[in-house]
Design an enzyme around this catalytic site. Sequence first.
Site, mmCIF file in Angstrom:
data_model
loop_
_atom_site.group_PDB
_atom_site.id
_atom_site.type_symbol
_atom_site.label_atom_id
_atom_site.label_comp_id
_atom_site.label_asym_id
_atom_site.label_seq_id
_atom_site.Cartn_x
_atom_site.Cartn_y
_atom_site.Cartn_z
ATOM 1 N N TYR A 60 -14.063 6.706 -13.918
ATOM 2 C CA TYR A 60 -13.958 5.513 -13.074
ATOM 3 C C TYR A 60 -14.496 4.289 -13.816
ATOM 4 O O TYR A 60 -13.865 3.224 -13.836
ATOM 5 C CB TYR A 60 -14.733 5.733 -11.778
ATOM 6 N N LYS A 87 -12.525 0.811 -14.959
ATOM 7 C CA LYS A 87 -12.936 -0.510 -14.491
ATOM 8 C C LYS A 87 -13.408 -1.401 -15.637
ATOM 9 O O LYS A 87 -13.207 -2.620 -15.598
ATOM 10 C CB LYS A 87 -14.019 -0.370 -13.421
ATOM 11 N N ASN A 145 -5.724 -4.934 -6.179
ATOM 12 C CA ASN A 145 -6.926 -4.308 -5.654
ATOM 13 C C ASN A 145 -6.849 -2.780 -5.563
ATOM 14 O O ASN A 145 -7.874 -2.106 -5.524
ATOM 15 C CB ASN A 145 -7.190 -4.891 -4.253
ATOM 16 N N ASP A 167 0.846 -1.193 0.000
ATOM 17 C CA ASP A 167 0.000 0.000 0.000
ATOM 18 C C ASP A 167 0.875 1.233 0.000
ATOM 19 O O ASP A 167 1.994 1.209 0.521
ATOM 20 C CB ASP A 167 -0.917 0.009 1.232
ATOM 21 N N THR A 194 -16.007 0.760 2.039
ATOM 22 C CA THR A 194 -14.572 0.939 1.834
ATOM 23 C C THR A 194 -14.122 2.389 1.843
ATOM 24 O O THR A 194 -12.935 2.656 1.994
ATOM 25 C CB THR A 194 -14.136 0.354 0.477
#
Length: 257
Positions: free
Chosen positions: A156, A160, A90, A37, A191
Amino acid sequence: MNGLAGKTAVVTGAGSGIGRASAERFAEEGANVVVADIDEEGGRETVDAIEDAGGDATFVDIDVSDVESVEHMVDVAVDTYGGLDFAHNNAGILTGFAGVTDIDEDQWEQLIDINLKGVWACMKAELSVMEEQGGGAIVNTASESGLVGMGGLSSYSASKHGVVGLTKSVALEYASRGIRVNAIAPGPTKTNIQANSPDTDADPRSLPFDTSAMTDVPMDRVAEPEEMAGATVFLCSDDASYITGHTLPVDGGQAAD
């Protein structure tokens, strides 16, 4: 689940949300985990949680849009644990709702660099190691926005949709080489991904989840990150040994509506 114990997984964006849940689930199933991360504090908290539960984890600071940073992540996995068996790519951002004409070039490029280029860069580094050792499994995080169009989320959604297409193409390239490549398409999940935008100073782990912009979910609830982790680890396990090239909606029925 079958086939995870003693193996090694890398998880990007593992400092919070789906990534943290995924890293913890891999560890629960007996895998060693490289927690990757850009958020060092969050990543080290994930490592601490895994180690406190008796698992083995290593943190690596990563910017998925930087190819050298991604290569370093894979090197850490190999140097620390001797190989790489699973990957959950991810890491991603959501820079907020905006009409297509209101998105500036820098915002567009930043989102594509992290959400799409980042997945490509990760797979490029992971696949070379997996192929050399004779197999592996990769799961990419797409989105319900990668399966349908969503007004106000054109950049976005484009990123994706790209992840979905990239997943299919790479799966076909590597199907005969013992490497499976799939994706999950999360629906509304707790999230706070919008708070992960580089334009936001807030700590995503400290904010309440906002469902105001979410569409109706047939199951009438928002998902927990652990539900995405379960789908991810299943797709990496031997229980999914004949599944490749698919994007699994984990969305409470939205894709069926």
